[in-house]
Design a protein around this motif. Structure first.
Motif, PDB file in Angstrom:
ATOM      1  N   LYS A   1     -18.636 -45.287  -4.891  1.00  0.00           N
ATOM      2  CA  LYS A   1     -17.440 -45.324  -5.722  1.00  0.00           C
ATOM      3  C   LYS A   1     -17.759 -45.466  -7.207  1.00  0.00           C
ATOM      4  O   LYS A   1     -17.155 -44.820  -8.058  1.00  0.00           O
ATOM      5  CB  LYS A   1     -16.547 -46.491  -5.268  1.00  0.00           C
TER       6      LYS A   1
ATOM      7  N   GLU B   1     -18.614 -42.463  -9.536  1.00  0.00           N
ATOM      8  CA  GLU B   1     -17.642 -41.377  -9.549  1.00  0.00           C
ATOM      9  C   GLU B   1     -17.742 -40.449 -10.744  1.00  0.00           C
ATOM     10  O   GLU B   1     -17.574 -39.242 -10.610  1.00  0.00           O
ATOM     11  CB  GLU B   1     -16.228 -41.950  -9.497  1.00  0.00           C
ATOM     12  N   ASP B   2     -17.997 -41.010 -11.903  1.00  0.00           N
ATOM     13  CA  ASP B   2     -18.040 -40.173 -13.086  1.00  0.00           C
ATOM     14  C   ASP B   2     -19.103 -39.085 -12.982  1.00  0.00           C
ATOM     15  O   ASP B   2     -19.034 -38.056 -13.645  1.00  0.00           O
ATOM     16  CB  ASP B   2     -18.320 -41.020 -14.326  1.00  0.00           C
TER      17      ASP B   2
ATOM     18  N   ILE C   1     -19.133 -34.728 -11.268  1.00  0.00           N
ATOM     19  CA  ILE C   1     -19.218 -33.401 -11.867  1.00  0.00           C
ATOM     20  C   ILE C   1     -20.663 -32.935 -11.961  1.00  0.00           C
ATOM     21  O   ILE C   1     -20.984 -31.803 -11.616  1.00  0.00           O
ATOM     22  CB  ILE C   1     -18.578 -33.421 -13.260  1.00  0.00           C
TER      23      ILE C   1
ATOM     24  N   LEU D   1     -21.703 -31.704  -8.644  1.00  0.00           N
ATOM     25  CA  LEU D   1     -21.219 -30.370  -8.299  1.00  0.00           C
ATOM     26  C   LEU D   1     -21.968 -29.308  -9.101  1.00  0.00           C
ATOM     27  O   LEU D   1     -22.259 -28.229  -8.601  1.00  0.00           O
ATOM     28  CB  LEU D   1     -19.709 -30.276  -8.567  1.00  0.00           C
TER      29      LEU D   1
ATOM     30  N   ASP E   1     -19.537 -29.622  -2.152  1.00  0.00           N
ATOM     31  CA  ASP E   1     -18.432 -30.553  -2.008  1.00  0.00           C
ATOM     32  C   ASP E   1     -19.006 -31.956  -2.153  1.00  0.00           C
ATOM     33  O   ASP E   1     -20.225 -32.139  -2.173  1.00  0.00           O
ATOM     34  CB  ASP E   1     -17.770 -30.380  -0.628  1.00  0.00           C
ATOM     35  N   TYR E   2     -18.131 -32.935  -2.272  1.00  0.00           N
ATOM     36  CA  TYR E   2     -18.630 -34.292  -2.360  1.00  0.00           C
ATOM     37  C   TYR E   2     -17.678 -35.223  -1.647  1.00  0.00           C
ATOM     38  O   TYR E   2     -16.499 -34.920  -1.478  1.00  0.00           O
ATOM     39  CB  TYR E   2     -18.787 -34.736  -3.812  1.00  0.00           C
TER      40      TYR E   2
ATOM     41  N   THR F   1     -16.650 -39.450  -1.484  1.00  0.00           N
ATOM     42  CA  THR F   1     -16.848 -40.735  -2.118  1.00  0.00           C
ATOM     43  C   THR F   1     -16.844 -41.828  -1.057  1.00  0.00           C
ATOM     44  O   THR F   1     -15.916 -41.917  -0.264  1.00  0.00           O
ATOM     45  CB  THR F   1     -15.727 -41.005  -3.132  1.00  0.00           C
TER      46      THR F   1
ATOM     47  N   SER G   1     -13.796 -41.805   5.563  1.00  0.00           N
ATOM     48  CA  SER G   1     -13.516 -41.919   6.990  1.00  0.00           C
ATOM     49  C   SER G   1     -14.232 -40.799   7.736  1.00  0.00           C
ATOM     50  O   SER G   1     -14.467 -39.731   7.182  1.00  0.00           O
ATOM     51  CB  SER G   1     -12.019 -41.801   7.234  1.00  0.00           C
TER      52      SER G   1
ATOM     53  N   ARG H   1     -13.031 -38.918   9.901  1.00  0.00           N
ATOM     54  CA  ARG H   1     -12.149 -37.751   9.967  1.00  0.00           C
ATOM     55  C   ARG H   1     -12.291 -36.884   8.738  1.00  0.00           C
ATOM     56  O   ARG H   1     -12.348 -35.659   8.811  1.00  0.00           O
ATOM     57  CB  ARG H   1     -10.688 -38.194  10.092  1.00  0.00           C
TER      58      ARG H   1
ATOM     59  N   ALA I   1     -13.676 -33.093   8.589  1.00  0.00           N
ATOM     60  CA  ALA I   1     -12.809 -32.051   8.041  1.00  0.00           C
ATOM     61  C   ALA I   1     -13.554 -31.233   6.983  1.00  0.00           C
ATOM     62  O   ALA I   1     -13.507 -30.001   6.973  1.00  0.00           O
ATOM     63  CB  ALA I   1     -11.553 -32.670   7.438  1.00  0.00           C
ATOM     64  N   ARG I   2     -14.281 -31.935   6.122  1.00  0.00           N
ATOM     65  CA  ARG I   2     -15.009 -31.225   5.062  1.00  0.00           C
ATOM     66  C   ARG I   2     -16.141 -30.389   5.625  1.00  0.00           C
ATOM     67  O   ARG I   2     -16.415 -29.290   5.153  1.00  0.00           O
ATOM     68  CB  ARG I   2     -15.584 -32.232   4.074  1.00  0.00           C
TER      69      ARG I   2
ATOM     70  N   LYS J   1     -16.292 -29.049   8.584  1.00  0.00           N
ATOM     71  CA  LYS J   1     -15.725 -27.871   9.238  1.00  0.00           C
ATOM     72  C   LYS J   1     -15.360 -26.798   8.224  1.00  0.00           C
ATOM     73  O   LYS J   1     -15.671 -25.621   8.398  1.00  0.00           O
ATOM     74  CB  LYS J   1     -14.464 -28.259  10.019  1.00  0.00           C
ATOM     75  N   ALA J   2     -14.705 -27.227   7.163  1.00  0.00           N
ATOM     76  CA  ALA J   2     -14.260 -26.266   6.153  1.00  0.00           C
ATOM     77  C   ALA J   2     -15.457 -25.536   5.562  1.00  0.00           C
ATOM     78  O   ALA J   2     -15.452 -24.315   5.408  1.00  0.00           O
ATOM     79  CB  ALA J   2     -13.477 -26.983   5.065  1.00  0.00           C
TER      80      ALA J   2
ATOM     81  N   ARG K   1     -17.223 -23.210   8.045  1.00  0.00           N
ATOM     82  CA  ARG K   1     -16.420 -22.008   8.253  1.00  0.00           C
ATOM     83  C   ARG K   1     -16.644 -21.010   7.124  1.00  0.00           C
ATOM     84  O   ARG K   1     -16.878 -19.834   7.351  1.00  0.00           O
ATOM     85  CB  ARG K   1     -14.942 -22.388   8.337  1.00  0.00           C
TER      86      ARG K   1
END
Lengths: 231, 231
Positions: B88, B91-92, B95, B98, B104-105, B107, B111, B113, B117-118, B120-121, B124
């Motif tokens: 956390k 966070e700054d 960028i 990336l 993707d990232y 934080t 969870s 889930r 989800a990330r 899978k995306a 895909r």
DNA sequence: GTATAGTGTCATATATATGTAACATAACTT
DNA sequence: AAGTTATGTTACATATATATGACACTATAC
């Protein structure tokens, strides 16, 4: 390239937050609009869709989470990135926020630097994804901005799902996608619907294309899936 | 089709995080490997490149960001999707993460889930990019993206099995395969059908190729099996 | 609220693909 | 050349995939 129509919409019922956020935006030379509730936000969005939405989680009337969900359902707004603003005590709900369709979230209090950093990151990502506003394939023309479709010059009426379906196929024309791939791409990853449902929506799409004579562009590839093609 | 070589590499120095992540992966039936630092990760990647990398930002030795940059420079790893895991307070730096090449990232804390989800995306998206390709043998052209086959410029109509059959032979042209090998590769391992069925499908394939004059490319090797050849 | 349009699922109809058997033909063997 | 085996070819019953209309249900608009 700065477009005059490129702006950020700030939706929060607290004036203090809005002022703070907008100040930060002004400093970075972003254009912006303000709305104190979801209803006002909606009418602003309909007139001129923003490039990004900063959305307060807790608001009187329609909550941020419900509003985000609503925006995600409409084809003309589903691609607009949303950053959710949550109060510290609501952190546990962040996941629900992301599931409702937000792309990122910020916990109050946050620093202007952090805010700007997230906005930049999100805008960069969304710019990459948003290809063009108008896609053409054969006699088909789909305008992602105004949510209109024409076939050989004639206007075609489509429901939201058919619109998204056609858009997906037009963005990836001449490629076959299995029903599963279609579901993942058009409906979303964690949505469970029957694969046969794709057939039905393909049928509806074909029916809508019939009056333009373009229905044969939506092709069945037995054992593999569907394809949009000009051949 | 699940490939045994498809797996996710988890790189993090904290055992607790690795355990949590791997548990989530296991639940979704993903294969995975673990590495506690960049060096170990690198040797694993060299032996058997993963389909996706979960990479901690802060690690002793080579940092996640440097490692990501390195992977992006090497041709054999530049296409592997990377999800950055950041704490956390960092966070700054998202960028910079990336920009270093992560796709993707997430934080911490996140969870399971959200993680899934990330993943899978991203999988895909990367699968779709790698799927399409065009195989050519002699005058034959097979497009795995659009499921189209052409012989000397003419479109050839094939049923699903004939398509798979031709694809297999084109991917391994000039090699003889016994009926059993063909069955295992085209029909699948644990399917029982008569060996003579292959003959029939070979016949159907030849028939479909007739109009292009390419039917002689499908050759019988008496006592051994079949072969696709340009000679 | 009521009216209207959109969605997902099912049942049924239709179309196409598949595997096998049976017979025909070609290729080796002696 | 006759006998033997491998492959070619066709037809067909069966299995499977897709198309389509109807319906219940939900969301949206008025």
């Amino acid at each position: 390239m700065t477009n005059k129509n490129d702006y950020i919409l700030v939706v929060d019922d607290e004036r203090a937050i809005r002022d703070m956020v907008c100040m930060a935006l002004a400093q970075e030379l972003y254009q912006w609009e303000e709305a104190s509730d979801a209803h006002k936000a909606e009418s602003i969005i309909k007139q001129n869709p923003p490039q990004l939405i900063l959305l307060d989680w807790m608001m009187p009337g329609i909550s941020g989470i419900d509003f985000a969900r609503k925006l995600r359902r409409m084809p003309e707004t589903e691609h607009i990135p949303i950053i959710m603003l949550t109060a510290k005590t609501e952190e546990d709900n962040v996941i629900r926020g992301l599931e409702s369709g937000a792309d990122d979230y910020l916990t109050k209090p946050f620093s202007p630097r952090e805010l700007i950093a997230r906005i930049k990151a999100l805008l960069r990502r969304s710019k990459q994804e948003n290809t063009q506003d108008i896609i053409r394939v054969n006699g088909l023309m789909l305008d992602t901005g105004s949510y209109r479709v024409e076939g050989n010059g004639q206007t075609i009426e489509l429901g939201p799902t058919e619109f998204k379906l056609l858009r997906f196929f037009m963005e990836n024309s001449d490629r076959v996608f299995s029903r599963e791939q279609v579901l993942n791409n058009v409906w979303g990853d964690n949505v469970y619907v029957e694969e046969r449902t794709v057939d039905v929506h393909i049928r509806r799409l074909r029916k809508a294309l019939e009056k333009t004579g373009l229905q044969d562009m939506v092709q069945t590839v037995r054992g593999a899936g569907y394809r949009l093609s000009n051949k």
